[in-house]
Design an enzyme around this catalytic site. Structure first.
Site, PDB file in Angstrom:
ATOM      1  N   GLU A  95       0.886  -1.180   0.000  1.00  0.00           N
ATOM      2  CA  GLU A  95       0.000   0.000   0.000  1.00  0.00           C
ATOM      3  C   GLU A  95       0.909   1.211   0.000  1.00  0.00           C
ATOM      4  O   GLU A  95       1.564   1.491   1.013  1.00  0.00           O
ATOM      5  CB  GLU A  95      -0.879   0.007   1.257  1.00  0.00           C
ATOM      6  CG  GLU A  95      -1.830  -1.158   1.371  1.00  0.00           C
ATOM      7  CD  GLU A  95      -2.963  -1.097   0.367  1.00  0.00           C
ATOM      8  OE1 GLU A  95      -3.112  -0.083  -0.334  1.00  0.00           O
ATOM      9  OE2 GLU A  95      -3.698  -2.092   0.276  1.00  0.00           O
ATOM     10  N   CYS A 148      -2.295   9.081   2.883  1.00  0.00           N
ATOM     11  CA  CYS A 148      -2.056   8.611   1.515  1.00  0.00           C
ATOM     12  C   CYS A 148      -3.196   9.015   0.580  1.00  0.00           C
ATOM     13  O   CYS A 148      -2.966   9.431  -0.545  1.00  0.00           O
ATOM     14  CB  CYS A 148      -1.861   7.103   1.520  1.00  0.00           C
ATOM     15  SG  CYS A 148      -3.178   6.226   2.376  1.00  0.00           S
TER      16      CYS A 148
HETATM   17  P1  NAD Z   1       8.389   4.662   4.616  1.00  0.00           P
HETATM   18  O1  NAD Z   1       8.345   3.901   3.344  1.00  0.00           O
HETATM   19  O2  NAD Z   1       9.554   5.523   4.902  1.00  0.00           O
HETATM   20  O3  NAD Z   1       8.281   3.681   5.878  1.00  0.00           O
HETATM   21  C1  NAD Z   1       7.200   2.784   6.052  1.00  0.00           C
HETATM   22  C2  NAD Z   1       7.642   1.645   6.958  1.00  0.00           C
HETATM   23  O4  NAD Z   1       8.644   0.876   6.299  1.00  0.00           O
HETATM   24  C3  NAD Z   1       8.271   2.088   8.282  1.00  0.00           C
HETATM   25  O5  NAD Z   1       7.865   1.177   9.291  1.00  0.00           O
HETATM   26  C4  NAD Z   1       9.756   1.954   8.006  1.00  0.00           C
HETATM   27  O6  NAD Z   1      10.523   1.766   9.172  1.00  0.00           O
HETATM   28  C5  NAD Z   1       9.794   0.726   7.126  1.00  0.00           C
HETATM   29  N1  NAD Z   1      10.964   0.608   6.246  1.00  0.00           N
HETATM   30  C6  NAD Z   1      11.787   1.592   5.818  1.00  0.00           C
HETATM   31  N2  NAD Z   1      12.719   1.071   4.977  1.00  0.00           N
HETATM   32  C7  NAD Z   1      12.453  -0.255   4.868  1.00  0.00           C
HETATM   33  C8  NAD Z   1      13.036  -1.326   4.121  1.00  0.00           C
HETATM   34  N3  NAD Z   1      14.086  -1.130   3.318  1.00  0.00           N
HETATM   35  N4  NAD Z   1      12.498  -2.557   4.242  1.00  0.00           N
HETATM   36  C9  NAD Z   1      11.401  -2.770   5.024  1.00  0.00           C
HETATM   37  N5  NAD Z   1      10.814  -1.795   5.753  1.00  0.00           N
HETATM   38  C10 NAD Z   1      11.320  -0.559   5.673  1.00  0.00           C
HETATM   39  O7  NAD Z   1       7.016   5.473   4.637  1.00  0.00           O
HETATM   40  P2  NAD Z   1       6.545   6.582   5.677  1.00  0.00           P
HETATM   41  O8  NAD Z   1       7.342   7.818   5.400  1.00  0.00           O
HETATM   42  O9  NAD Z   1       6.524   6.000   7.052  1.00  0.00           O
HETATM   43  O10 NAD Z   1       5.017   6.800   5.242  1.00  0.00           O
HETATM   44  C11 NAD Z   1       4.621   7.763   4.319  1.00  0.00           C
HETATM   45  C12 NAD Z   1       4.317   7.156   2.955  1.00  0.00           C
HETATM   46  O11 NAD Z   1       3.412   6.085   3.113  1.00  0.00           O
HETATM   47  C13 NAD Z   1       3.622   8.128   2.018  1.00  0.00           C
HETATM   48  O12 NAD Z   1       4.143   8.004   0.713  1.00  0.00           O
HETATM   49  C14 NAD Z   1       2.165   7.685   2.034  1.00  0.00           C
HETATM   50  O13 NAD Z   1       1.415   8.042   0.897  1.00  0.00           O
HETATM   51  C15 NAD Z   1       2.332   6.211   2.188  1.00  0.00           C
HETATM   52  N6  NAD Z   1       1.123   5.630   2.758  1.00  0.00           N
HETATM   53  C16 NAD Z   1       0.373   4.804   1.974  1.00  0.00           C
HETATM   54  C17 NAD Z   1      -0.803   4.266   2.464  1.00  0.00           C
HETATM   55  C18 NAD Z   1      -1.631   3.340   1.628  1.00  0.00           C
HETATM   56  O14 NAD Z   1      -2.429   2.631   2.195  1.00  0.00           O
HETATM   57  N7  NAD Z   1      -1.491   3.296   0.337  1.00  0.00           N
HETATM   58  C19 NAD Z   1      -1.217   4.551   3.769  1.00  0.00           C
HETATM   59  C20 NAD Z   1      -0.420   5.394   4.541  1.00  0.00           C
HETATM   60  C21 NAD Z   1       0.757   5.915   4.017  1.00  0.00           C
END
Ligand code: NAD
Length: 477
Positions: free
Chosen positions: A248, A282
């Site tokens: 997502e 998001c």
């Molecule tokens: P992010 O991708 O930086 O982090 C998300 C999660 O992934 C965190 O728990 C982080 O610690 C972990 N993570 C980071 N690097 C990783 C890796 N290499 N392998 C596995 N896990 C890893 O995202 P964010 O900044 O926390 O969230 C914001 C983004 O999320 C925005 O782009 C937003 O649109 C998106 N978002 C999407 C939805 C959806 O349902 N489509 C919902 C909420 C947020």
């Protein structure tokens, strides 16, 4: 019920229903005042190995329980969350920054998601029934799931993944974002009262933990919510062991406003749905296309409405805009706001970010920027909204569909036939008519294009935690 009321002053990992700590700890930052929040564990490979082992052991028994048993455990869990809802909402505001009203709304949705998802029936399909044989398709749990959660909606997104995993017979390890670990840890601590050891676990960590999880050969399914960039890394990592994966990811949702709307009725809805959680959701309206016939009046009234929404510490009464969640996001927003000057854009409201102790940003509205400006084609995740003019229906549909993202989109129109005609042509996982960001546990959501792979919630979301099994039952040996 009293035993389920938690202490919110200390934070632990939850492994095999035991509260554990780690030699080295870290803390998040309260974005309203930049002060440190309590210490949380930094999990190591050994902690993860221990959790995976417990999850695998628990899976053998949990996967054989009935849906009724799982539903009963989930209902008890929903009750326990309700008993702790007020405190969870305060912690959510402390760690995430969103105003208490929005935190209470997010926590308040969690029990409904638990009950709603666990009310869905997982089908057992009879594909063919003859005198010789029966062919059925049934769904079996996958194994150990990991739930990787972002910092913007840490309660509801964690709950959606926990429920989907355990209701379908899997065990689950939750990894909250390092920016917002507090509610995630407490939600899983609460789960220890409702589920056997190893069924629901939680590990807090630093940036090394996510990759450790996606690499782990003992984990069978990853449900990831986060940015597009990280989603691609997660998928590449999962490919090595062919883990099942649901992604997502980010969005840049368009909303198309037709000229026949009741402007006064629509303005407050559109204003709120463009800026909830300081626009760090998001599926928020991130590109607002307004028909040229009503553009000037709409813009004037939108600016007047957004001006009434207060900015401040989320614990304050009637605050609408809390701080953005973290320093990195604040600095990214400052950089994007710089494009107002470098790209010569016109701000109808705001336009600058003043220095403050917390990460506060006043709402900004950009008046009809070029389609190729950064505020239009980048996901800001900050309260800056581009409003764009349109006149031709086909053209605005093309502009709405022009990006690599396709999470949500909306059409606002009094003529429902016309609204449906436009909605049918929009390339996104969810389309709303006369609304945006409506969600429900029984309605799947997910993204088209680079906004994701697969869906969560609804029956389709539950089936993403299952293997399909076709059985050929021949009646004579
Ligand atoms: P992010 O991708 O930086 O982090 C998300 C999660 O992934 C965190 O728990 C982080 O610690 C972990 N993570 C980071 N690097 C990783 C890796 N290499 N392998 C596995 N896990 C890893 O995202 P964010 O900044 O926390 O969230 C914001 C983004 O999320 C925005 O782009 C937003 O649109 C998106 N978002 C999407 C939805 C959806 O349902 N489509 C919902 C909420 C947020």
């Amino acid at each position: 019920m009293a035993s389920h009321v938690l202490d919110f002053s200390t934070y632990y990992n939850i492994i095999d229903n035991k509260l554990t700590s780690t030699a080295i700890t870290r803390h998040g930052i309260n974005p309203a005042n930049a002060q440190p929040n309590p210490e949380v564990p930094i999990s190591t490979q050994a902690d993860l190995d221990q959790a995976v082992e417990a999850a695998q052991k628990a899976f053998k028994i949990w996967s054989k329980t009935s849906f009724e048993e799982r539903r009963a455990a989930l209902h008890a869990y929903a009750d326990a969350i309700e008993a702790n809802a007020e405190k969870l909402a305060q912690i959510l505001t402390m760690e995430q920054g969103k105003p208490l009203t929005q935190s209470s709304a997010e926590v308040g949705m969690a029990p409904g998601w638990i009950r709603g998802l666990s009310a869905l029936e997982i089908p057992r399909n009879v594909i063919e029934e003859t005198e010789e044989k029966t062919i059925i398709q049934r769904y079996t749990p996958i194994g150990v799931a990991a739930a990787i959660v972002p910092w913007n909606f840490p309660v509801l997104l964690a709950i959606g993944k926990i429920v989907s995993a355990v209701y379908t017979g899997n065990t689950v390890i939750v990894k909250p974002s390092p920016f917002t670990p507090y509610c995630g840890l407490k939600l899983v601590e609460l789960a220890t009262h409702s589920f056997p050891p190893g069924v629901v676990q939680c590990l807090s960590g630093d940036d090394t933990l996510g990759p450790m999880i996606t690499e782990h050969p003992g984990i069978d399914k990853i449900s990831f919510t986060g940015s597009i960039l990280t989603g691609k890394r997660v998928m590449a990592s999962c490919a090595k062991t062919l883990k099942r994966v649901t992604l997502e990811l980010g969005g840049n949702d368009p909303a198309i406003i037709c000229e026949d709307v009741d402007i006064d009725a629509v303005i407050p809805k559109v204003g709120i749905l463009s800026y909830l959680c300081s626009a760090q959701i998001c599926m928020m309206i991130k590109r607002l296309y307004v028909h040229e016939k009503i553009y000037d009046e709409f813009m004037e009234k939108l600016v007047a409405f957004v001006k009434t929404l207060k900015v401040g510490d989320g614990t304050g009464a009637d605050i609408f805009f809390g701080p953005v969640q973290n320093k990195m996001q604040y600095e990214k927003a400052k950089e994007l706001f710089g494009s107002i000057t470098t790209e010569n854009l016109k701000a109808a409201l705001g336009g600058t970010i003043e220095d403050s102790t917390g990460y506060f940003i006043h709402p900004t509205i950009i008046d009809n920027p070029p389609e190729d400006s950064r505020v239009v084609h980048e996901e800001p995740f900050a309260p800056i909204l581009p409003v764009l003019k349109w006149s031709d229906e086909e053209d605005v549909i093309d502009r709405a569909n022009a990006l690599e993202t396709g999470l949500g989109s909306s059409v606002w129109c009094s003529d429902l036939d016309r609204a449906s005609r436009i909605a049918d042509q929009l390339q996104s996982g969810v389309v709303w008519v006369n609304s945006h960001f409506q969600v429900a546990p029984n309605a799947p959501f997910g993204g088209h294009k680079q906004s994701g792979m697969g869906v969560e919630w609804g029956l389709s979301g539950l089936l993403a935690y299952c293997n399909s099994q076709t059985q050929w039952l021949n009646k004579s040996p």
